[in-house]
Design a protein around this motif. Structure first.
Motif, PDB file in Angstrom:
ATOM      1  N   THR A 170     -53.658  85.005  15.170  1.00 16.59           N
ATOM      2  CA  THR A 170     -53.881  84.119  14.025  1.00 16.59           C
ATOM      3  C   THR A 170     -55.250  84.394  13.402  1.00 16.59           C
ATOM      4  OG1 THR A 170     -52.560  82.484  15.186  1.00 16.59           O
ATOM      5  CG2 THR A 170     -53.831  81.700  13.315  1.00 16.59           C
ATOM      6  N   PRO A 221     -51.434  76.188   9.355  1.00 17.85           N
ATOM      7  CA  PRO A 221     -51.151  76.565  10.751  1.00 17.85           C
ATOM      8  C   PRO A 221     -50.276  77.818  10.810  1.00 17.85           C
ATOM      9  CG  PRO A 221     -50.528  74.262  10.299  1.00 17.85           C
ATOM     10  CD  PRO A 221     -50.877  74.876   8.991  1.00 17.85           C
ATOM     11  N   ASP A 222     -50.506  78.640  11.821  1.00 19.14           N
ATOM     12  CA  ASP A 222     -49.704  79.847  12.019  1.00 19.14           C
ATOM     13  C   ASP A 222     -48.298  79.438  12.457  1.00 19.14           C
ATOM     14  OD1 ASP A 222     -48.601  82.287  12.780  1.00 19.14           O
ATOM     15  OD2 ASP A 222     -50.469  83.034  13.625  1.00 19.14           O
TER      16      ASP A 222
END
Lengths: 416, 416
Positions: free
Chosen positions: B25, B91-92
């Motif tokens: 990420t 968010p990933d």
């Protein structure tokens, strides 16, 4: 009797699907239980229809394995009836609202599961698909159009008649569940292009059927079931666990899609493990097709060709490849796998992590047999097939995978 | 410079997708932020490329609305750059494990989100799709092959060059994000059939583009964006709320897919409401195409044809139909809607419930404008398009909809 055209079947299915989408869980479950009773009440009728299929099959010299799939008997009908009860007992996948929230404008937004609409199922000679798939579609609020193989047409017609009588008795349109009685190839092709009425098409059967559907269909397809599965034995594997897993994955039921087809083994353990594994597989008369290095280590093997790496044998045949590293194993598997199920046998934490991360398949195992890829084993209570594609669903598909969703939004006059 | 063939682009994308699927990420977010800076550092280069597109467009007498979509300026580039930062801050979606559990055999089974692989995007003249869609695919771990309209080729090439330079600088393969420089129709067709390399194809643009893709593609398509949206004014609706919602849904931005195209109104309130609504819409010079009953109640309308019920006008035009009942409204909407967004305006609890339940569209509103169907309004922070199909994703699609899943299984030697 005059057969309905596909357009007629499609129109009626569409109408029925609107009704079925609104049906209550109680109504659906009651109907499934009545269907189960109806199967048991009509054993003689079903078996006598099945006898006609079997007689025709013998006349046409259909192979023994195919014949076995076609046969119905009191036991198998009991299993069918039990299956309907099990599906009735599963939670209703429709109407579930996931993560309802309020957005910045004050709208309350929820994502609700809804049926897909009308599902087409194309399958081969197993009459149990008729009740299994039919019931799963019904429980998930979808109308279904079934197209079974011509070998099973009498059995399927008898079963569908009985299920439709139940639908009628419990107040559902009989078009919730229909069978295409014309088993010609032309009609199958037409079905694959029935975009106006079919929301999705699920083929259930061998690689050839799946391939034909993929090439012909314009209706969205969920690709299922082709399993060129691999077991990789790492250099840090235990001999007994590795042997148990490969024997189980190859021999417990070689004709199914989650059976292993290729053993990949690290060079550091090949000399010790392969003779032992060869002996264990000899009990099942497994034919070994080995690459050059493996060939040297085995008593009785034939040289593997590139085609062997690509083939789903579905038989007591195992291809064997020796690799220099985990990386080479992963590359080989990602190149030849159909993306179904693969397993590593290892004591090494990092090898397991890497295998999980880098193998691009629906189900990736550390230290277990690929034979577990199955809706029942995964606790879904049922299975419509195992998806090997990445869109919509991947891996074993249960009732939830037969649904779509819609956003329901509650406002109080909001404008943007 | 010699252009790469589609096969070369596909092969490199596939390779890059394997790398990208494993990226952390942190690495991905860092790269997105560097891309944002790179856009701002190269404003002059991008604007001069855009000037070439604009000059060519004027020479070819491209309509004003199309021209507006094509224009880049300092403001729009700042928005592009900001968009990249916003995507970095989300968010990933990759690596999320949903509902891990132990099955009966003692296997620990988790469903983990993984990238789809390689995504193809076909779009028209808006260069901002290049960075938006490119960044969303990148963040979700997918390699992307972009095919923009020929009108924007210089702008797109400049943008992709800058993004690829950043990829190179941060250690990613540049094939994570590629542009098809050959904007011929033949190449577009070839792209739609590039099954060996593309996992999914997402068209972004008008109804004609979408239709061509649906008819031509063999790669799985996610159908997006055609919105023949309806507002239904129930007999128990409030005049002011109804008027506000219809004016907002029709006039706030008529060229977008979530704008309303047809007003359906209950006969009991038509006589009171329609003149009022006509007056409100007159400020925006909305052309009204009315059925027989509505025509009688309006000062200035033209008679509607069946084609009007089917048309996504994307303009200041509104079709109007008077119905006798909620049921007739639902039937009309389900018959003509493209399954995008529909709204009911009502004070009646049961009418709202029934509309939510029976309308078969991606997003169904009670008392709010259809204009809210949007990834940002839904809190996704980004949007790749709005799916009007039922398979895989339905409604606004954010990062999560650009993922697939795989089951990761932890065993201790289990066999079946």
């Amino acid at each position: 009797m005059c057969m309905k055209t596909l357009i007629e079947l499609g129109e009626e299915a569409k109408k029925a699907s609107r009704y079925l989408a609104l049906a209550s869980t109680t109504e659906k479950n009651h109907t499934l239980k009545m269907m189960s009773l109806a199967i048991l009440d009509n054993v003689d009728e079903i078996l006598s229809a099945n006898q006609k299929d079997l007689a025709a099959a013998k006349e046409n010299n259909i192979p023994e394995t195919l014949l076995d799939r076609l046969i119905l008997n009191a036991n198998r009908l009991q299993e069918m009836a039990d299956g309907l009860i099990q599906i009735a007992d599963l939670p209703d996948p429709i109407g579930v609202v996931d993560g309802m929230f309020k957005n910045e404008a004050g709208l309350t937004i929820g994502k609700q599961s809804v049926p897909l609409g009308v599902i087409g199922i194309i399958y081969e000679s197993r009459p149990n698909v008729t009740t299994d798939a039919g019931a799963l579609c019904f429980k998930s609020g979808n109308a279904v159009i079934l197209r079974g193989g011509k070998e099973a047409i009498h059995s399927n017609t008898a079963l569908v008649n009985i299920l439709q009588e139940t639908l009628n008795a419990t107040g559902f349109p009989i078009a919730c569940l229909q069978l295409i009685e014309d088993t010609s190839r032309e009609t199958a092709r037409e079905m694959m292009r029935l975009n106006r009425y079919l929301d999705v098409l699920i083929p259930r059967g061998g690689a050839r059927l799946i391939q034909t559907v993929l090439e012909t269909a314009t209706v969205p397809v969920i690709e299922t079931g082709t399993g060129n599965c691999h077991i990789y034995i790492d250099k840090d594997a235990q001999l007994k666990m590795a042997t148990d897993i490969i024997v189980n994955a190859k021999c417990s039921r070689p004709s199914v899609c989650n059976a292993a087809e290729t053993l990949v083994i690290h060079k550091d353990v090949a000399a010790e493990f392969l003779p032992f594994i060869e002996q264990a597989l000899a009990d099942y008369h497994v034919e070994l097709r080995a690459d050059e290095k493996a060939y040297q280590l085995l008593k009785k093997a034939i040289p593997a060709t590139k085609e062997d790496w690509e083939t789903e044998f579905l038989d007591f045949i195992l291809a064997i490849k020796v690799v220099d590293s985990l990386e080479e194993a992963i590359d080989h598997i990602n190149q030849y796998s159909t993306g179904h199920s693969e397993a590593i046998v290892t004591d090494n934490y990092f090898s397991g992590q890497r295998f999980h991360r880098e193998i691009d398949s629906s189900t990736v195992y550390v230290n277990a047999s690929t034979r577990f890829t199955d809706g029942f084993e995964f606790g879904f209570g049922a299975e419509i097939g195992i998806s090997t594609q990445k869109l919509h669903a991947r891996g074993p598909m249960g009732l939830a995978e037969l649904t779509s969703s819609k956003y329901i939004v509650f406002g109080e006059g909001q404008i943007r």
